[in-house]
Design an enzyme around this catalytic site. Structure first.
Site, short mmCIF file in Angstrom:
data_model
loop_
_atom_site.label_atom_id
_atom_site.label_comp_id
_atom_site.label_asym_id
_atom_site.label_seq_id
_atom_site.Cartn_x
_atom_site.Cartn_y
_atom_site.Cartn_z
CB SER A 177 4.88 6.32 -2.52
OG SER A 177 5.08 5.95 -1.25
CB THR A 178 1.44 6.96 0.83
OG1 THR A 178 2.55 6.67 1.65
CG2 THR A 178 0.44 7.15 1.94
CG MET A 294 5.33 9.48 1.27
SD MET A 294 4.93 9.16 3.06
CE MET A 294 5.95 7.80 3.44
CG ASP A 297 11.42 6.64 -5.62
OD1 ASP A 297 12.38 6.66 -6.21
OD2 ASP A 297 11.00 5.46 -5.35
#
Length: 305
Positions: A177-178, A294, A297
């Protein structure tokens, strides 16, 4: 202590709206705004800042030039704001390569009247990247201290290779993700093309950024990297990247199936969705990997694997 943010955008309307969105969170304080890159660098020289939100298209000094100068002289966590166009996605990926931590796509072009659509995403990403370790652009990593190499007596096991393009018996699923794009570049670039496994990647990223990102990965990897399409077969030496706005699943024939079912953990594509469908198909021949990001998931999917 509040997270101190500098908002950089050539539009006075956007500066006002972004500041309003961020300061609605009690943990964030917009300490300054800047109308272009040159103005931003001047503000940074005299203002303590934890995170910078940076527009891509600006007069006087654009986002890429600003980012390049910033990362070379005064590295900070930077979140890019860019348009959802092919050109915007290509520039954004250049920014990530230059050191930006993440990006948020504007909902509709350069002057976005529906900026509130990205309010939650922007706020969460600012909080996620605050305090992130950033490396000066082009800085060489520190040399590791030499360590003695232990000598272990063992019978060498010949490595088995499988022709690239044959149906995969093993699968590697990578979720991020991020901060993920830069991490994925480093990981994918180091994998040999004759590895006996197929690869699936789920990166939280909207369209059309996933297509541009797949092309970028393909240019630096030994493996073949493409944006996944419905019906693609999982093959050795091939990497399939989940397209933005689609969940990526796998059927019993090891073929990709895409859908636009509701988001899971507020995201689509979801790492959990892809991971959950793999055990019935590949059994124990699965390697699950979670990189930077973050949220949660991928946690349930890793549990299933």
């Amino acid at each position: 202590m509040s997270i101190r943010v500098l908002v950089v955008d050539d539009s006075a309307f956007m500066r006002k709206m972004i500041s309003k969105i961020l300061t609605s969170d009690p943990s964030i304080d917009v300490v300054a705004t800047a109308r272009n890159g040159a103005d931003a660098l001047k503000k940074l020289a005299s203002t303590e800042v934890d995170v910078v939100t940076l527009d891509v298209e600006m007069p006087v000094m654009n986002g890429l030039d600003t980012l390049r100068e910033l990362m070379a002289t005064n590295p900070k966590p930077v979140i890019m704001l860019s348009s959802r166009t092919k050109r915007g996605s290509e520039i954004t990926l250049q920014a990530l390569a230059l050191g930006a931590v993440d990006f948020v796509p504007k909902p509709s072009g350069e002057i976005s009247l529906d900026i509130d659509m990205i309010a939650q995403e922007l706020t969460e990403k600012v909080k996620a990247v605050a305090g992130a370790r950033v490396t000066p652009y082009n800085a060489a990593p520190p040399a590791p201290k030499p360590q003695p190499i232990p000598v272990i007596e063992r019978t060498p096991t010949p490595r088995t290779t499988t022709p690239v393009g044959t149906p995969a018996q093993n699968v590697v699923i990578i979720g991020s993700s991020t901060g993920g794009p830069k991490a994925l570049e480093q990981v994918v670039a180091g994998i040999p093309k004759d590895i006996p496994a197929g690869f699936l990647i789920v990166q939280h990223m909207p369209q059309p950024f996933t297509k541009s990102f797949a092309e970028r990965l393909n240019g630096i990897a030994e493996l073949t990297v493409t944006e996944a399409q419905d019906g693609d077969l999982i093959q050795n030496g091939k990497v399939l990247l989940a397209p933005g706005s689609y969940h990526m699943t796998v059927d019993r024939d090891k073929r990709i199936r895409l859908n636009q079912d509701p988001p899971v953990q507020f995201v689509r594509p979801s790492i959990d969705v892809t991971m959950a469908c793999l055990p019935p198909v590949f059994g124990s021949n699965i390697l699950g990997v979670i990189l930077t990001g973050m949220g949660r998931d991928g946690a349930d999917g890793m549990g299933l694997i």
